[in-house]
Design a protein around this motif. Structure first.
Motif, short mmCIF file in Angstrom:
data_model
loop_
_atom_site.label_atom_id
_atom_site.label_comp_id
_atom_site.label_asym_id
_atom_site.label_seq_id
_atom_site.Cartn_x
_atom_site.Cartn_y
_atom_site.Cartn_z
N THR A 116 -4.44 -0.47 -4.07
CA THR A 116 -4.36 -0.20 -2.64
C THR A 116 -5.63 -0.63 -1.91
OG1 THR A 116 -2.89 1.68 -3.06
CG2 THR A 116 -3.97 1.59 -0.91
N VAL A 117 -6.76 -0.26 -2.46
CA VAL A 117 -8.04 -0.58 -1.82
C VAL A 117 -8.25 -2.09 -1.73
CG1 VAL A 117 -10.56 -0.41 -2.07
CG2 VAL A 117 -9.12 1.60 -2.48
N CYS A 118 -7.98 -2.80 -2.81
CA CYS A 118 -8.18 -4.27 -2.82
C CYS A 118 -7.26 -4.96 -1.82
CB CYS A 118 -7.94 -4.81 -4.22
SG CYS A 118 -9.19 -4.33 -5.43
N LEU A 119 -6.04 -4.50 -1.72
CA LEU A 119 -5.10 -5.09 -0.76
C LEU A 119 -5.54 -4.86 0.68
CD1 LEU A 119 -1.70 -4.20 -2.47
CD2 LEU A 119 -2.50 -6.50 -1.93
N LEU A 120 -6.03 -3.69 0.97
CA LEU A 120 -6.47 -3.39 2.34
C LEU A 120 -7.70 -4.22 2.72
CD1 LEU A 120 -5.97 0.49 2.51
CD2 LEU A 120 -4.60 -1.30 3.63
N THR B 295 0.84 -1.20 0.00
CA THR B 295 0.00 0.00 0.00
C THR B 295 0.88 1.26 0.00
OG1 THR B 295 -0.20 0.01 2.42
CG2 THR B 295 -1.86 -1.21 1.19
N ILE B 296 1.98 1.21 0.74
CA ILE B 296 2.92 2.34 0.74
C ILE B 296 3.54 2.49 -0.64
CG2 ILE B 296 5.10 3.20 1.70
CD1 ILE B 296 4.36 1.80 4.32
N PHE B 297 3.85 1.37 -1.28
CA PHE B 297 4.44 1.37 -2.62
C PHE B 297 3.51 2.06 -3.62
CE2 PHE B 297 4.39 -0.95 -6.71
CZ PHE B 297 5.66 -0.65 -7.19
N PHE B 298 2.28 1.59 -3.71
CA PHE B 298 1.36 2.13 -4.72
C PHE B 298 1.02 3.60 -4.46
CE2 PHE B 298 0.22 -2.45 -5.32
CZ PHE B 298 0.55 -2.53 -6.67
N LEU B 299 0.67 3.92 -3.22
CA LEU B 299 0.30 5.31 -2.91
C LEU B 299 1.51 6.23 -2.98
CD1 LEU B 299 -2.25 4.91 0.03
CD2 LEU B 299 -2.71 5.39 -2.39
N GLY B 300 2.67 5.72 -2.54
CA GLY B 300 3.87 6.54 -2.56
C GLY B 300 4.29 6.92 -3.97
N LEU B 301 4.22 5.97 -4.89
CA LEU B 301 4.56 6.27 -6.28
C LEU B 301 3.60 7.31 -6.85
CD1 LEU B 301 5.33 2.74 -7.79
CD2 LEU B 301 6.97 4.50 -7.08
N LEU B 302 2.34 7.19 -6.51
CA LEU B 302 1.33 8.10 -7.04
C LEU B 302 1.50 9.51 -6.49
CD1 LEU B 302 -1.18 8.32 -8.80
CD2 LEU B 302 -2.55 7.65 -6.81
N LEU B 303 1.87 9.61 -5.22
CA LEU B 303 1.98 10.93 -4.58
C LEU B 303 3.35 11.58 -4.79
CD1 LEU B 303 0.19 10.11 -1.19
CD2 LEU B 303 -0.74 11.32 -3.18
N SER B 304 4.30 10.83 -5.32
CA SER B 304 5.64 11.38 -5.56
C SER B 304 5.60 12.40 -6.70
CB SER B 304 6.62 10.27 -5.92
OG SER B 304 6.82 9.40 -4.83
N HIS B 305 6.48 13.39 -6.58
CA HIS B 305 6.58 14.41 -7.64
C HIS B 305 7.99 14.48 -8.21
CE1 HIS B 305 2.51 15.86 -7.11
NE2 HIS B 305 2.71 15.87 -5.81
N TRP C 123 -5.65 5.99 -11.12
CA TRP C 123 -6.74 5.18 -10.57
C TRP C 123 -6.35 3.72 -10.41
CZ3 TRP C 123 -10.08 7.35 -7.78
CH2 TRP C 123 -10.65 8.59 -8.11
N THR C 124 -5.45 3.21 -11.25
CA THR C 124 -5.02 1.82 -11.08
C THR C 124 -4.23 1.66 -9.78
OG1 THR C 124 -3.09 2.31 -12.47
CG2 THR C 124 -4.98 1.26 -13.52
N PHE C 125 -3.44 2.66 -9.41
CA PHE C 125 -2.68 2.63 -8.17
C PHE C 125 -3.64 2.61 -6.96
CE2 PHE C 125 0.16 4.24 -11.33
CZ PHE C 125 1.44 3.90 -10.93
N VAL C 126 -4.70 3.42 -7.06
CA VAL C 126 -5.68 3.49 -5.98
C VAL C 126 -6.44 2.17 -5.86
CG1 VAL C 126 -7.78 4.65 -5.17
CG2 VAL C 126 -5.92 5.99 -6.21
#
Length: 407
Positions: A171-175, A84-94, A165-168
């Motif tokens: 994350t949701v499915c894993l949680l 979850t950190i991986f997917f969200l972190g990549l998405l939020l990185s700039h 949206w694929t990253f999100v």
């Protein structure tokens, strides 16, 4: 006393591997969007890909130790949280630098999932033929993820929707799956019981166990190669098809889907073959020979037909579960600490995931075809290791058994 049904637990554990499959290709599938999102170059994107392998290397020894000493449930929960950190972190990185940091968690998750899922499977199903056939099924879930993600990515691109949206979704499915596992009952750890038996017999080395300097090293080489073969293929075959002017960019993406279908179907074929008691080392040799032949054909006669043949053959013979069969052999030859030796075997995979993106990125400057000649070289190296494994296995188990045990 009624025997506990662990099938729902194993299904839940393997569900995680759908997203491991997606994580393996999500950067390459969204490379153009991520270049803009992070302000990065292609080389910097491949550097982020390498961070996944580095994360595995950093975590593998500790994850195996943690799994053997603190339990499989805690280990798999850490694995899910890391993803979850991986997917969200990549998405939020700039920037690609911050993305590199979060990509490490993808490697952490790989390590913790592998060193919890495989030992749990063996402890839940001690029967050798059952667990050896089930051990390859996780590849079906990985293939499912790699089959679905290109369609999801293409759907978002065609409708000009946010690529994240694929990253999100991942994350949701894993949680949600983690919510089930928090309350699931896991089988008893076998490690302490195994150590007790060893102490009672006053020997930590049984006569039918392999020598790590020979058998272990050969299996580590095979682990490195087997993962490299199909990873290089799925990451670069679209570019190869375009460079050879065989198909358009849009059509080249379908080659990954064709590969995934072959990989998915092969899992069940491999599982059935193993359950019949096939000689596993010889089966691995056959799969490598078939993969090498298809790869050589694609290089010598590049066409849409040969690319399809290569995609199917690599999916069936290189990615259909032979890595898992190699792990099965490792755990048979060195059964004392399953988490520990799973870590060793997976460490070679981690090195492959970290090193091959960089090497292939350098080779791409000389043409994508050079990448696939390098892939063929790796395959030959793996074939040599497989011959060593076969010879040693026949020596250690002369006509004693055809499939590995995990007791």
């Amino acid at each position: 006393m009624k025997e506990r049904n662990y099938k729902p637990l194993i299904a839940s554990l393997y569900f995680n591997y759908i997203f491991q499959g997606m994580a393996a290709i999500i950067l390459s599938q969204n490379m153009n969007q991520l270049k803009i999102h992070w302000g990065a170059t292609t080389t910097q994107i491949t550097l982020v890909m390498s961070a996944i392998g580095l994360g595995r290397i950093l975590a593998l020894y500790f994850s195996g130790y943690f799994s053997d000493n603190f339990g499989r449930k805690k280990t798999v929960i850490i694995g899910i949280l890391s993803y979850t950190i991986f997917f969200l972190g990549l998405l939020l990185s700039h920037s690609y630098l911050s993305a590199f940091f979060f990509a490490l968690f993808g490697g952490f998750s790989n390590a913790f999932l592998d060193t919890s899922t495989y030992p749990t499977l063996i402890e839940a199903f001690p029967d050798e033929k059952t667990n050896s056939s089930l051990s390859v099924l996780n590849k079906a879930f990985i293939s499912t993820g790699q089959f679905l993600l290109p369609f999801l990515t293409r759907f978002l691109i065609q409708r000009e929707l946010f690529f994240g949206w694929t990253f999100v979704l991942c994350t949701v499915c894993l949680l949600i799956n983690m919510g089930y596992l928090l309350f699931a009952q896991f089988p008893e750890l076998s490690t302490k019981k195994t150590v007790k038996v060893i102490k009672e017999t006053k020997t930590a080395r049984l006569s039918n166990h392999g020598t790590f300097k020979i058998d272990g090293i050969a299996l580590l080489v095979f682990s490195f190669v087997s993962v490299s073969i199909f990873n290089i293929f799925i990451l670069w075959v679209p570019q190869f098809a375009e460079e050879m002017q065989v198909v358009s960019h849009e059509d080249s993406l379908t080659l990954v889907s064709i590969y995934s279908i072959g990989s998915f179907l092969s899992v069940f074929l491999t599982s059935g073959i193993v359950k019949r008691g096939v000689h596993i080392p010889r089966f691995i040799v056959f799969c490598l020979l078939a993969s090498g032949s298809a790869l050589l054909l694609m290089l010598l006669v590049p066409s849409f037909a040969t690319l399809i043949i290569a995609a199917i053959c690599i999916g069936i013979f290189a990615a259909g579960g032979i890595w898992q069969l190699g792990l099965a052999l490792m755990l048979e030859l060195f059964p004392t600490y399953k988490g520990k030796y799973t870590s060793y075997y997976s460490l070679a995979t981690s090195v492959a995931i970290m090193v091959t993106p960089y090497i292939t990125g350098v080779l791409s400057q000389y043409g994508v075809a050079m990448i696939f000649w390098f892939n063929l070289f790796l395959l030959i190296l793996g074939l040599i290791a497989a011959f060593v494994i076969t010879s040693r296995y026949d020596y250690l188990f002369p006509k004693e058994k055809a499939a590995p045990t995990f007791s």
